[in-house]
Design a protein around this motif. Sequence first.
Motif, PDB file in Angstrom:
ATOM      1  N   UNK B 160      74.307  78.651 145.230  1.00  0.00           N
ATOM      2  CA  UNK B 160      73.667  77.583 145.354  1.00  0.00           C
ATOM      3  C   UNK B 160      74.663  76.469 144.980  1.00  0.00           C
ATOM      4  N   UNK B 161      75.672  76.660 144.245  1.00  0.00           N
ATOM      5  CA  UNK B 161      76.537  75.719 143.483  1.00  0.00           C
ATOM      6  C   UNK B 161      77.760  75.437 144.694  1.00  0.00           C
ATOM      7  N   UNK B 162      78.041  76.109 145.423  1.00  0.00           N
ATOM      8  CA  UNK B 162      79.070  75.984 146.365  1.00  0.00           C
ATOM      9  C   UNK B 162      78.680  75.405 147.808  1.00  0.00           C
ATOM     10  N   UNK B 163      77.135  75.141 148.083  1.00  0.00           N
ATOM     11  CA  UNK B 163      77.022  74.911 149.255  1.00  0.00           C
ATOM     12  C   UNK B 163      77.560  73.265 149.279  1.00  0.00           C
ATOM     13  N   UNK B 164      77.657  72.940 150.641  1.00  0.00           N
ATOM     14  CA  UNK B 164      78.314  71.477 150.677  1.00  0.00           C
ATOM     15  C   UNK B 164      78.168  71.050 152.188  1.00  0.00           C
ATOM     16  N   UNK B 165      78.536  69.806 152.615  1.00  0.00           N
ATOM     17  CA  UNK B 165      78.342  69.503 153.897  1.00  0.00           C
ATOM     18  C   UNK B 165      79.297  70.277 154.788  1.00  0.00           C
ATOM     19  N   UNK B 166      80.289  71.338 154.291  1.00  0.00           N
ATOM     20  CA  UNK B 166      81.003  71.912 155.057  1.00  0.00           C
ATOM     21  C   UNK B 166      80.473  73.142 155.408  1.00  0.00           C
ATOM     22  N   UNK B 167      79.346  73.434 154.638  1.00  0.00           N
ATOM     23  CA  UNK B 167      78.791  74.980 154.832  1.00  0.00           C
ATOM     24  C   UNK B 167      78.086  75.168 156.040  1.00  0.00           C
ATOM     25  N   UNK B 168      78.455  76.036 157.026  1.00  0.00           N
ATOM     26  CA  UNK B 168      77.835  76.239 158.242  1.00  0.00           C
ATOM     27  C   UNK B 168      76.576  77.316 158.071  1.00  0.00           C
ATOM     28  N   UNK B 169      77.078  78.630 157.380  1.00  0.00           N
ATOM     29  CA  UNK B 169      76.178  79.763 157.475  1.00  0.00           C
ATOM     30  C   UNK B 169      76.441  80.449 156.101  1.00  0.00           C
ATOM     31  N   UNK B 170      75.343  81.165 155.642  1.00  0.00           N
ATOM     32  CA  UNK B 170      75.597  81.569 154.528  1.00  0.00           C
ATOM     33  C   UNK B 170      74.827  83.182 154.732  1.00  0.00           C
ATOM     34  N   UNK B 171      75.351  84.148 154.215  1.00  0.00           N
ATOM     35  CA  UNK B 171      75.002  85.628 154.494  1.00  0.00           C
ATOM     36  C   UNK B 171      74.556  86.181 153.177  1.00  0.00           C
ATOM     37  N   UNK B 172      73.548  86.457 153.172  1.00  0.00           N
ATOM     38  CA  UNK B 172      72.909  86.920 151.743  1.00  0.00           C
ATOM     39  C   UNK B 172      72.028  88.270 151.880  1.00  0.00           C
ATOM     40  N   UNK B 173      72.214  89.183 150.897  1.00  0.00           N
ATOM     41  CA  UNK B 173      71.484  90.435 150.918  1.00  0.00           C
ATOM     42  C   UNK B 173      70.032  90.158 150.181  1.00  0.00           C
ATOM     43  N   UNK B 174      69.099  90.721 150.602  1.00  0.00           N
ATOM     44  CA  UNK B 174      67.733  90.592 149.905  1.00  0.00           C
ATOM     45  C   UNK B 174      67.853  91.291 148.624  1.00  0.00           C
ATOM     46  N   UNK B 175      68.297  92.506 148.747  1.00  0.00           N
ATOM     47  CA  UNK B 175      68.718  93.453 147.540  1.00  0.00           C
ATOM     48  C   UNK B 175      70.045  93.846 147.551  1.00  0.00           C
ATOM     49  N   UNK B 176      70.830  94.014 146.435  1.00  0.00           N
ATOM     50  CA  UNK B 176      72.008  94.664 146.276  1.00  0.00           C
ATOM     51  C   UNK B 176      71.868  96.007 146.467  1.00  0.00           C
ATOM     52  N   UNK B 177      72.779  96.475 147.378  1.00  0.00           N
ATOM     53  CA  UNK B 177      72.862  97.916 147.893  1.00  0.00           C
ATOM     54  C   UNK B 177      73.122  98.819 146.650  1.00  0.00           C
ATOM     55  N   UNK B 178      74.010  98.089 145.657  1.00  0.00           N
ATOM     56  CA  UNK B 178      74.605  98.930 144.469  1.00  0.00           C
ATOM     57  C   UNK B 178      73.808  98.861 143.504  1.00  0.00           C
ATOM     58  N   UNK B 179      73.184  97.581 143.031  1.00  0.00           N
ATOM     59  CA  UNK B 179      72.611  97.461 141.801  1.00  0.00           C
ATOM     60  C   UNK B 179      71.069  97.768 142.059  1.00  0.00           C
TER      61      UNK B 179
END
Lengths: 402, 402
Positions: B160-179
């Motif tokens: 959330x803190x790095x989003x800016x007017x330069x951000x085009x897309x954000x790829x996120x995992x709903x659940x972390x595969x490891x933890x």
Amino acid sequence: MSEPNGRRSELVAQAGKRDAEDPLAGKRSAFVLDDVVYLDGNSLGALPAAVPGRVADVVRRQWGRLRIRSWEESGWWTAPERIGDRIAPLVGAGPGQVVVGDSTSVNVFKALVAAVRLAGDGRDEIVVDATTFPTDGYIAGSAARLTGCTLRPVPPGEVASVLSGRTAAVLLNHVDYRTGRLHDLPGLTAAVRAAGAVAVWDLCHSAGALPVGLDEHGVDLAVGCTYKYLNGGPGAPAYLYVRAGLQDRFDSPLPGWNSHAEPFGMRGSYEPARGAVRGRVGTPDILSMLALEAALEVWDGVSVEAVRAKSLALTDFFLECVAEYVPAGRVESVTPLAHAERGSQVALRCPGAGDVMRRLVERGVVGDFRAPDILRFGFTPLYVGFADVERAGRVLGEVLTT
Amino acid sequence: MSEPNGRRSELVAQAGKRDAEDPLAGKRSAFVLDDVVYLDGNSLGALPAAVPGRVADVVRRQWGRLRIRSWEESGWWTAPERIGDRIAPLVGAGPGQVVVGDSTSVNVFKALVAAVRLAGDGRDEIVVDATTFPTDGYIAGSAARLTGCTLRPVPPGEVASVLSGRTAAVLLNHVDYRTGRLHDLPGLTAAVRAAGAVAVWDLCHSAGALPVGLDEHGVDLAVGCTYKYLNGGPGAPAYLYVRAGLQDRFDSPLPGWNSHAEPFGMRGSYEPARGAVRGRVGTPDILSMLALEAALEVWDGVSVEAVRAKSLALTDFFLECVAEYVPAGRVESVTPLAHAERGSQVALRCPGAGDVMRRLVERGVVGDFRAPDILRFGFTPLYVGFADVERAGRVLGEVLTT
């Protein structure tokens, strides 16, 4: 009864004699067939008899009982390159250069983007066969857009004349899906290479029907499907060939974890594996892939040259039967007569082709219709015989007479 | 016998009581299971009992007898969107927004390139979860390279803190595969949208285990696999969700013929179909896809909320059992205790985890090992019971005591 019937009896007799002498006739029993004349194996190959039992084992034992252990114990993880090595001799490739997975379209994308990168800076044009099966052209358009290239569709006969210092990649079909025309793979490959560009060959309509000679002719990149003459089943995974000498420079636009040098290292940075494995992307679709593996067993002991000889005999004989049975002027072959220019299908231009094909299917002769006016008949030498061909020609004549 | 054994008897009794009261207990018989405690359904789901018969029919009758006719008569052609509509309610999506096909990696590529195009000019950064399953990061790197973007990996907590007017897309995992950590899909989706960027959610480790709420939370694009909690089989095709309101602007980097408005028109120019079909590429892998369709029938009558309730009860109970059976200090849970932050797995950090998992498997408790030191246990509420959990905790304790 005079001339026509004499000629027809002769065709019937000839079919019987040729089937009796056919060195591939024994392969027919390796397929599940019925009394339909199936001339659509260039769209979906018939079911090899070994497949149902293998698939049942994959589902019930490998997945159902071994579950996750099968990735190692049942050889799931290495299936893409293992099955690639079974396809390799059918397309004239040595081992370690063919990998199975994804659809043909996705493999065209990998190969074309990689080809542009191989060609290097200053080359900004992708040439594509203007008569290609549409998906190749669409994907080539996307590859061009993403790599900053211009897409240049040209008829195959003009490809050599448009090559220049701007040409990065050339996407070509070995056999035209509509007309059945066989293109000059050795000559075009040499021309593309002489121009400093990289050719990508689509083998969908040639692999399994005729010799391809990828290694012999110095092909760089090739793709193909496995559900036509290779009988891998509906939507079976496609394959990608990357010449051994190029593999270290093959730079895939789809660098999934399956192509990582250490896939279970779970590293944040991508380091590509060596070899054909570099063409892999995500987790392979095991059920479809292992059905294909079983299907490929029918090729044991078969030489592609024998397949080609029978294929040409079948298409020649079909054209003879059509000439005899079909009233003059009702169909016109758009498939070249010269053997050097013919794949393993015969395409007949015919007014009302859609309706004609429907009536053929009702009478147990299955080919397919390609808009706007093409009757397409594929000849799969492993399970189509000469009596089938005579019957197909005869029934076509009946449909076009009534 | 004093305190420990009293507590242990209590855990056993509790397991029995909970299994007896479990409203999902009846679903266990819809799977092919044995006396193994299978806690690896977050890697490869167990075999649903309906699958072998269905696959046999697809192979023997649909392919073997109907052959090419099955593309229409057996519903092969429309399978990707039909099966997408079966997955849709499991991820909180209305019909017509989910399409099945290709691998997760390939779908991440489609979604990310499309996301960058949706975000529009002037945005040149793709943000990716730095702790993601590696393939997502590799593919994001490729998407960035091909679209002229910069890849910016950041820990999920800092997205959330790095989003800016330069951000085009954000790829996120709903659940972390490891933890096994569950990320805040509603909050992050809103933050990405507020920044004018497009989020792509990877649902591999959440779909089928907990409510996702794609429509409710205004998610634009999502992808997921089907071989974990959806039990579709090894390498079963993945899926792509494109929100209905975005579909007309979804511009795929893989415009194969299956996504054409008129796929059998064989047109030279690409015109995308309307709807979720636009996410298709090449010919679908029918065997794997129809196995998945049969597998999804186990969800008939199941509410995802009930699955979530049982999932949390199972993971809570496992942590209780581990606390009781495993000697202090031998393992440390890296899975959050807070329910709002927990998926359907428990990951335990454990020195020598690879060897420990091997010994667990030998004793009939199957989880998996993730380098360098994680024991990973997945809890599939449709077929894992509380007695399984008690046994798993007990056997882990035995392995770590001896």
